[in-house]
Motif scaffolding. Structure first.
Motif, PDB file in Angstrom:
ATOM      1  N   GLU A 104       0.824  -1.211   0.000  1.00 18.84           N
ATOM      2  CA  GLU A 104       0.000   0.000   0.000  1.00 18.84           C
ATOM      3  C   GLU A 104       0.859   1.262   0.000  1.00 18.84           C
ATOM      4  OE1 GLU A 104      -0.403  -2.588   1.978  1.00 18.84           O
ATOM      5  OE2 GLU A 104      -2.203  -3.422   1.024  1.00 18.84           O
ATOM      6  N   ASP A 105       1.978   1.224   0.715  1.00 18.65           N
ATOM      7  CA  ASP A 105       2.872   2.390   0.745  1.00 18.65           C
ATOM      8  C   ASP A 105       3.432   2.678  -0.640  1.00 18.65           C
ATOM      9  OD1 ASP A 105       2.539   2.724   3.481  1.00 18.65           O
ATOM     10  OD2 ASP A 105       4.172   1.357   3.973  1.00 18.65           O
ATOM     11  N   LEU A 106       3.891   1.626  -1.321  1.00 15.72           N
ATOM     12  CA  LEU A 106       4.474   1.810  -2.651  1.00 15.72           C
ATOM     13  C   LEU A 106       3.441   2.351  -3.633  1.00 15.72           C
ATOM     14  CD1 LEU A 106       6.770  -1.316  -3.093  1.00 15.72           C
ATOM     15  CD2 LEU A 106       7.485   1.060  -3.170  1.00 15.72           C
ATOM     16  N   TYR A 107       2.254   1.768  -3.613  1.00 20.96           N
ATOM     17  CA  TYR A 107       1.225   2.215  -4.554  1.00 20.96           C
ATOM     18  C   TYR A 107       0.732   3.618  -4.232  1.00 20.96           C
ATOM     19  CZ  TYR A 107       0.846  -2.055  -7.273  1.00 20.96           C
ATOM     20  OH  TYR A 107       1.104  -3.088  -8.150  1.00 20.96           O
ATOM     21  N   SER A 108       0.770   3.991  -2.972  1.00 17.55           N
ATOM     22  CA  SER A 108       0.388   5.356  -2.605  1.00 17.55           C
ATOM     23  C   SER A 108       1.346   6.373  -3.221  1.00 17.55           C
ATOM     24  CB  SER A 108       0.371   5.487  -1.078  1.00 17.55           C
ATOM     25  OG  SER A 108       0.123   6.821  -0.693  1.00 17.55           O
ATOM     26  N   VAL A 109       2.641   6.106  -3.105  1.00 17.17           N
ATOM     27  CA  VAL A 109       3.630   7.001  -3.704  1.00 17.17           C
ATOM     28  C   VAL A 109       3.521   6.973  -5.226  1.00 17.17           C
ATOM     29  CG1 VAL A 109       6.094   7.516  -3.881  1.00 17.17           C
ATOM     30  CG2 VAL A 109       5.170   6.646  -1.730  1.00 17.17           C
ATOM     31  N   CYS A 110       3.266   5.778  -5.772  1.00 10.72           N
ATOM     32  CA  CYS A 110       3.156   5.633  -7.224  1.00 10.72           C
ATOM     33  C   CYS A 110       1.979   6.441  -7.773  1.00 10.72           C
ATOM     34  CB  CYS A 110       3.001   4.152  -7.570  1.00 10.72           C
ATOM     35  SG  CYS A 110       3.134   3.798  -9.326  1.00 10.72           S
ATOM     36  N   HIS A 111       0.838   6.400  -7.110  1.00 16.15           N
ATOM     37  CA  HIS A 111      -0.322   7.186  -7.547  1.00 16.15           C
ATOM     38  C   HIS A 111      -0.012   8.679  -7.516  1.00 16.15           C
ATOM     39  CE1 HIS A 111      -3.519   4.341  -8.302  1.00 16.15           C
ATOM     40  NE2 HIS A 111      -3.209   3.657  -7.201  1.00 16.15           N
ATOM     41  N   SER A 112       0.751   9.105  -6.531  1.00 14.99           N
ATOM     42  CA  SER A 112       1.135  10.518  -6.461  1.00 14.99           C
ATOM     43  C   SER A 112       1.984  10.913  -7.669  1.00 14.99           C
ATOM     44  CB  SER A 112       1.892  10.780  -5.157  1.00 14.99           C
ATOM     45  OG  SER A 112       2.358  12.103  -5.098  1.00 14.99           O
ATOM     46  N   LEU A 155       8.422   0.778  -9.896  1.00 15.09           N
ATOM     47  CA  LEU A 155       8.005  -0.448 -10.584  1.00 15.09           C
ATOM     48  C   LEU A 155       9.053  -1.545 -10.442  1.00 15.09           C
ATOM     49  CD1 LEU A 155       5.949  -1.866 -12.334  1.00 15.09           C
ATOM     50  CD2 LEU A 155       6.916  -0.721 -14.344  1.00 15.09           C
ATOM     51  N   GLU A 156      10.314  -1.187 -10.496  1.00 15.05           N
ATOM     52  CA  GLU A 156      11.381  -2.177 -10.306  1.00 15.05           C
ATOM     53  C   GLU A 156      11.332  -2.783  -8.903  1.00 15.05           C
ATOM     54  OE1 GLU A 156      15.013  -0.232 -11.214  1.00 15.05           O
ATOM     55  OE2 GLU A 156      14.636  -0.112 -13.369  1.00 15.05           O
ATOM     56  N   ILE A 157      11.058  -1.951  -7.900  1.00 19.62           N
ATOM     57  CA  ILE A 157      10.925  -2.458  -6.530  1.00 19.62           C
ATOM     58  C   ILE A 157       9.716  -3.383  -6.423  1.00 19.62           C
ATOM     59  CG2 ILE A 157      10.530  -1.803  -4.121  1.00 19.62           C
ATOM     60  CD1 ILE A 157      12.019   0.803  -4.683  1.00 19.62           C
TER      61      ILE A 157
END
Length: 504
Positions: free
Chosen positions: A299-307, A353-355
């Protein structure tokens, strides 16, 4: 005269050590039996609780000794005592002979003063007291007490620990400073085993005050799992080894998320790239570090990604002159060229995305990217030197699916190709000129392999679009000839079998 040198000469008169390389022969029976004392081995015994069982695996003994003095050591001749009890040792007498037997062979004999041993080590004080009790009723016993310690891990470290008993506080600190952290940890282990309290405290104080290498840190961590030290004494060292549990973890900020967020908003390109490499190494599955402490969730990664995606949409609105006033970027960001700001957000998304791919949590991003209809629509309205940045994101996904690092349902693959296959055909010439670490041959192969994972009727639509574009643009278009031949063979060379099945 230097006071340190004067003290060292005095110390040498009260302590002697020499190697003993000769094999002891059979002992002749003595006319009068003398008491022999072994190190206790019961669970309730003091020795078993104080000395690491890996250091002393077989019982030693404390007994009177009649053997000749060790070569090279000036041992005072014992004088017969008129009373049954042995005389009290005079300060400076070497009245204890300590025989050390190495775990891997070798031996060493130390002749020391019993008063120093008793004052510094509870273990040796107990052994010497047991010896005195055993010989108190024995008439004519000499005063030399013998202690044997078998299975010593490191003879040099054991001797060094005994030597520290003869140093004052300043001298002990200087000795530890000279031998360094790695060996001081060994001295700490021996000091804890023989209950040499002054040595334990000095070692802990020294170790807390100096930096450690990773090897030294791991060695110290292992030692703390095998020995229980006083909490007040070790609090500062434990604070460097482990996170303190006194603070509720739920109230602590998510450090990993904060770091990832800071990297994606970093303005300096050189620093941003350096930090990305650092964090990717810490978060990857093959990292040697414990990732539980970082606690970076999906959820943390996708939150930053959406930003980052929201910022990318705003930048393309700016590029296509469709941005609303409330979405205008700050003056600080406006000072940067638009193409640089777009490239930065694309780099951020590809890094995230790589992470995700390494953590096998990138499936949802395929649907997210396929649903970026606004970006797809604006793709045709902006300059090719800007819009090709979007195809860099698609390229990462194509390569991941073709190399089996990313598995997703056929609906997700079809949605991705419907949205971004045509933009990829248009941008391929720019991707070849501005590769940014992208392997063009790998990308072409990946695009063809990804198309071949679809049903044949969906492949037909995409391969026909590629054929028309390739015939018009040539090398500015990806070469999917190999995948096209496979599709052709599957569709037509075996077509009679397909028609036969359908006609039934």
């Amino acid at each position: 005269m230097d006071p340190h040198r004067r003290r060292r000469r005095t110390w040498c008169c009260t302590f002697a050590a020499s190697p003993d390389n000769s094999k002891p022969g059979p002992r002749k029976p003595e006319p009068h039996s003398k008491p022999t004392f072994s190190l206790p081995t019961s669970p309730k015994s003091r020795i078993a609780a104080r000395i690491d069982p890996r250091r002393i695996l077989s019982p030693g003994r404390v007994s009177p000794i009649d053997s000749d003095p060790v070569a090279g050591a000036a041992v005072p001749s014992p004088s017969p005592s008129p009373s049954p009890a042995p005389p009290s040792p005079v300060a400076g007498d070497r009245d204890v002979r300590m025989s050390l037997r190495g775990k891997n062979g070798g031996c060493m004999v130390l002749e020391v003063n019993s008063g120093v041993l008793c004052a510094n080590s509870e273990v040796f004080a107990g052994l010497i007291a047991d010896y005195n009790k055993g010989v108190s009723s024995f008439s004519g016993s000499n005063k030399m007490c013998r202690i044997e310690v078998p299975e010593v891990e490191n003879l040099g470290v054991f001797r060094e620990t005994i030597e520290l008993m003869f140093e004052n506080e300043d001298g002990l600190t200087k000795r530890l400073l000279n031998i360094g952290v790695f060996r001081s940890i060994d001295v700490l282990e021996v000091s804890a085993g023989i209950m040499f309290t002054k040595g334990v405290l000095s070692c802990l104080q020294y170790l807390e005050a100096v930096p450690w290498t990773e090897e030294e840190e791991e060695k110290l961590r292992n030692l703390f799992t095998r020995f229980k030290f006083d909490e007040a004494t070790t609090r500062d060292i434990l604070g460097r080894l482990y996170l303190q549990d006194s603070v509720d973890s739920s109230s602590q900020p998510n450090v990993a998320r904060q770091l990832v967020w800071s990297i994606t908003t970093c303005v300096d390109a050189k620093a941003r790239n350096e930090l990305k490499s650092l964090m990717k190494g810490l978060l990857c599955k093959s990292s040697v570090y414990e990732k539980n402490h970082l606690d970076l969730s999906k959820e943390d990664l996708y939150s930053v990604c959406h930003s980052c995606l929201d910022s990318l949409v705003s930048l393309f609105e700016e590029a296509s002159d469709t941005i609303t006033p409330e979405k205008l970027l700050t003056k600080k960001d406006k000072n940067k060229p638009l193409i640089e700001r777009i490239s930065r957000q694309v780099d951020n998304i590809n890094w995230l995305l790589e992470i995700m791919l390494d953590g096998q949590i990138a499936e949802d991003f395929v649907n997210i990217w396929a649903e970026q209809h606004q970006l797809v629509k604006m793709h045709d309205d902006v300059s090719p030197m800007i819009r090709y940045e979007l195809s860099r994101i698609s390229a990462i996904l194509f390569v991941a699916m073709a190399t089996r690092k990313l598995q997703c349902k056929v609906e997700a693959r079809w949605g991705l190709l419907q949205a971004w296959f045509r933009p990829m055909l248009l941008d391929f010439g720019w991707l070849q000129r501005c590769r940014r670490g992208l392997d063009i041959k790998v990308l072409q192969e990946a695009m063809g392999q990804t198309l071949l994972t679809l049903p044949l009727n969906q492949q037909y639509l995409l391969f026909m679009e590629w054929f028309r574009h390739f015939s018009s643009h040539g090398t500015e278009c990806p070469n999917l000839s190999k995948a096209f031949q496979i599709w052709w063979r599957r569709s037509f060379l075996r077509g009679s079998e397909t028609f036969a099945i359908e006609s039934r």
